[in-house]
Design a protein around this motif. Structure first.
Motif, short mmCIF file in Angstrom:
data_model
loop_
_atom_site.label_atom_id
_atom_site.label_comp_id
_atom_site.label_asym_id
_atom_site.label_seq_id
_atom_site.Cartn_x
_atom_site.Cartn_y
_atom_site.Cartn_z
N LYS A 253 0.82 -1.21 0.00
CA LYS A 253 0.00 0.00 0.00
C LYS A 253 0.86 1.27 0.00
CE LYS A 253 -4.08 1.70 2.46
NZ LYS A 253 -4.88 1.54 3.69
N ASP A 254 2.13 1.09 0.35
CA ASP A 254 3.05 2.24 0.32
C ASP A 254 3.74 2.37 -1.04
OD1 ASP A 254 2.51 2.87 2.99
OD2 ASP A 254 3.96 1.38 3.67
N ASN A 255 3.22 1.67 -2.01
CA ASN A 255 3.75 1.70 -3.39
C ASN A 255 5.15 1.12 -3.48
OD1 ASN A 255 1.36 2.93 -4.03
ND2 ASN A 255 2.23 5.01 -3.99
N LYS A 256 5.43 0.14 -2.62
CA LYS A 256 6.72 -0.54 -2.70
C LYS A 256 6.52 -1.88 -3.39
CE LYS A 256 8.79 1.49 1.39
NZ LYS A 256 8.89 1.33 2.85
N ARG A 257 7.43 -2.18 -4.31
CA ARG A 257 7.39 -3.46 -5.01
C ARG A 257 7.87 -4.54 -4.04
NH1 ARG A 257 8.36 -4.97 -10.76
NH2 ARG A 257 8.52 -2.75 -11.24
N VAL A 258 7.03 -5.52 -3.75
CA VAL A 258 7.41 -6.53 -2.76
C VAL A 258 7.67 -7.90 -3.40
CG1 VAL A 258 6.28 -5.39 -0.83
CG2 VAL A 258 4.97 -7.00 -2.21
N ALA A 259 7.31 -8.07 -4.66
CA ALA A 259 7.61 -9.35 -5.31
C ALA A 259 7.53 -9.17 -6.82
CB ALA A 259 6.63 -10.43 -4.87
N ASP A 260 8.35 -9.98 -7.51
CA ASP A 260 8.26 -10.11 -8.97
C ASP A 260 8.09 -11.58 -9.27
OD1 ASP A 260 8.56 -7.50 -10.26
OD2 ASP A 260 10.49 -7.45 -9.25
N LEU A 261 7.18 -11.91 -10.15
CA LEU A 261 6.87 -13.30 -10.45
C LEU A 261 6.95 -13.54 -11.95
CD1 LEU A 261 3.69 -13.58 -8.19
CD2 LEU A 261 6.02 -14.19 -7.56
N GLY A 262 7.48 -14.70 -12.31
CA GLY A 262 7.43 -15.14 -13.70
C GLY A 262 8.15 -14.25 -14.69
N THR A 263 9.10 -13.49 -14.21
CA THR A 263 9.74 -12.50 -15.08
C THR A 263 10.38 -13.15 -16.31
OG1 THR A 263 10.23 -11.24 -13.09
CG2 THR A 263 11.38 -10.59 -15.11
N SER A 264 10.01 -12.65 -17.47
CA SER A 264 10.61 -13.15 -18.70
C SER A 264 11.99 -12.54 -18.87
CB SER A 264 9.72 -12.76 -19.89
OG SER A 264 10.40 -12.99 -21.10
N PRO A 265 12.99 -13.39 -19.19
CA PRO A 265 14.34 -12.83 -19.34
C PRO A 265 14.41 -11.80 -20.47
CG PRO A 265 14.27 -15.14 -19.99
CD PRO A 265 12.95 -14.83 -19.39
N GLN A 266 13.53 -11.94 -21.43
CA GLN A 266 13.52 -11.02 -22.56
C GLN A 266 12.21 -10.24 -22.53
OE1 GLN A 266 13.37 -12.91 -26.43
NE2 GLN A 266 14.49 -11.23 -27.37
#
Lengths: 315, 222
Positions: A253-266
């Motif tokens: 809720k503080d606009n902080k990125r807390v996770a990234d999922l499934g990130t495509s390398p490209q």
């Protein structure tokens, strides 16, 4: 005394970061396509979950625009809805659940019950003529706590239209000009994590998300430099975001990125990645996203064969 | 007076024709490729052709028929003014400083975007495309492109093998702030360069001259 204060601050900071910690695990092959199909079908839409936990996915199939799956990912039925439900939400209105959808190909908004019976339509003629441009290209809608329906012309001029619960035009804001200067505002959502609720705009062209008040007044940017945010969903204090250039992110809720999922390398942004090239747990072009009622994440992609990925919240 | 079921007293034939037109129109609208309504090409397509002698041809195309970020031809031309830059050491050089642009209007996506990235299901649809082309000789064996931060338009950079068109193109999508991999240009082997050919000719002539003179430098005197 100074040391005690520092220690206290450190403990508070650690507690804060612990509260913000969130982790997910990928669930392979969750969705089981309809009988006789190897994939769910041409996807360029959205995904949502009803109060019972059933999962609704829009596909580009004539007169079967939404497929319904159980909590276990098994196909239940298709709803007789248009094939171009680019964006939709399931919201309660006066106690009952309804689907509110932007029908991209037919330049209208519909409200229907969970069986797919259309109860109300907001046609093109209800939109202000001077904001239609070369034609509406409606991409999503959502419902405010007071029942007002917010609709965005995301593939058009990025104006955000406000209608009453009865579908009567009330106001318009956004668009390409000042102060918001939107470009391809792909989807909008009513962010009820805040009181009063806010409008959350996926300003995809500018690779940013931003908040406005319900009357359209600018509050602030949530994030910039993203991989083209396309859709979002909320659960508790969290927001998950589908970034079409190849990422799923989770924000607090503080606009902080807390996770990234499934990130495509490209970085990517295409519907033509074939099933043989899909990699477990790696997204191609995320287009729609939702939390389920337990905080797990379901994501649907812009893909000609149709693809849904799931990550479970680690508890 | 009878009450007609047809508006404006149109005849049954007129009614039938009107119904037919409405049904056909509805069918066409409902079954038209959805990307006609958006999501066609939300990027600039940069076709990179590497030619012999380190020559580089870069053709960047903007679609003002299917890109929601480009409303008309004028916006397309604006988007193509400085779409991507060439990295040289620590500097980002605008294409306009490297070569002058040649601008053309057309509707042929097929030659200006890789098949795997053609706007979905719109191959048979008319497009409104503007292409800017830059051609130059690279001074370095490798070239690197970069998108300055804050750029609105993503660029799909893809390589086209002119010598072997059947080779699947390699592509990368560059968002603002992204940098491409180093792309080797096609250097002509040293023995096929003009200088090498000239030197070889000179040597050959010299050899022939000396051979004709029985490999002696001075005229023999009797």
């Amino acid at each position: 005394m100074k040391n005690r204060t520092l220690s206290l601050l450190s403990v508070m900071a650690l507690a804060g970061s612990a509260a913000a910690e969130v982790a997910y695990e990928f669930v392979p092959n969750f969705i089981q396509p309809p009988p006789g199909k190897e994939t769910i079908g041409n996807g360029h839409g959205e995904i949502a979950v009803d109060a019972a936990g059933n999962i609704y996915v829009s596909v580009q199939e004539a007169n079967a625009g939404i497929q319904v799956y159980g909590k276990d990912g098994k196909f239940i039925k298709a709803l007789p809805l248009p094939q171009s439900l680019h964006g939709f939400v399931i919201r309660k209105d006066n106690g009952d659940e309804f689907i509110f959808a932007a029908v991209l190909g037919e330049q209208k908004v519909i409200k229907c019950d969970l069986e797919g019976k259309v109860l109300m339509t907001i046609p093109t003629s209800e939109f202000p003529a001077d904001k239609i441009g070369k034609g509406l290209k409606l991409t999503n809608c959502d419902v405010a706590p007071n029942g007002d329906i917010y609709v965005v012309d995301g593939y058009g001029q990025s104006f955000i239209f406000v209608f009453s619960r009865e579908g009567k035009f009330k106001s318009v804001f956004g668009g390409p000009g000042e102060p918001l200067k939107l470009a391809n505002a792909h989807k909008i959502f009513i962010d009820r994590r805040f009181e009063p609720a806010r409008v959350m705009i996926c300003d995809r062209g500018h690779k940013r998300m931003l908040h406005t008040r319900l009357d359209g007044a600018f509050i602030g940017e949530i994030a910039t430099g993203m991989r083209n945010p396309s859709s979002a969903s909320f659960h508790g204090d969290l927001m998950c975001v589908a970034e079409i250039a190849g990422n799923v992110s989770v924000w607090d809720k503080d606009n902080k990125r807390v996770a990234d999922l499934g990130t495509s390398p490209q970085t990517t942004n295409t519907p033509k990645i074939e099933p043989k090239d899909w990699k477990q747990g790696v997204v191609t072009s995320p287009h729609g996203i939702t939390f389920d009622n337990d905080g797990n994440i379901l994501e649907t992609e812009w893909n000609q064969w149709g693809r849904v990925l799931r990550w479970n919240l680690k508890k | 007076m009878t009450i007609s079921e047809f508006p404006n007293d149109e005849s049954p034939m007129q009614h039938a024709i009107r119904s037919f037109v409405i049904r056909i129109s509805s069918f066409v609208i409902l079954n038209a490729p959805l990307c006609v309504f958006g999501h066609g090409a939300e990027f600039l397509s940069a076709k990179l052709t590497l030619l012999p002698d380190a020559e580089v041809l870069l053709e960047i195309t903007a679609d003002h028929g299917g890109n929601p970020l480009i409303v008309d031809e004028s916006a397309a031309k604006d988007a193509l003014l400085d779409p991507i830059r060439l990295r040289r050491d620590d500097a980002l050089v605008p294409l306009a400083q490297i070569a002058s642009a040649s601008i053309s209007q057309h509707d042929n996506w097929a030659e200006f975007a890789p098949a795997s990235y053609l706007p979905s299901e719109t191959e048979s649809q008319p497009h409104a495309l503007t292409t800017s082309a830059w051609r130059w000789h690279s001074e370095t064996p490798e070239i690197v492109f970069e998108m300055p931060k804050g750029k609105l338009h993503d660029v799909l950079l893809w390589t086209h093998d002119g010598a072997d068109p059947a080779t699947p193109p390699k592509w990368m999508l560059l968002l603002a702030g992204d940098r491409s991999k180093a792309i080797p240009v096609r250097l002509t082997p040293w023995w096929r360069r003009p200088q090498a050919v000239t030197a070889s000719c000179v040597l050959l002539l010299a050899f022939a001259y000396f051979a004709a003179r029985n490999f002696t430098l001075r005229q023999r005197t009797l």
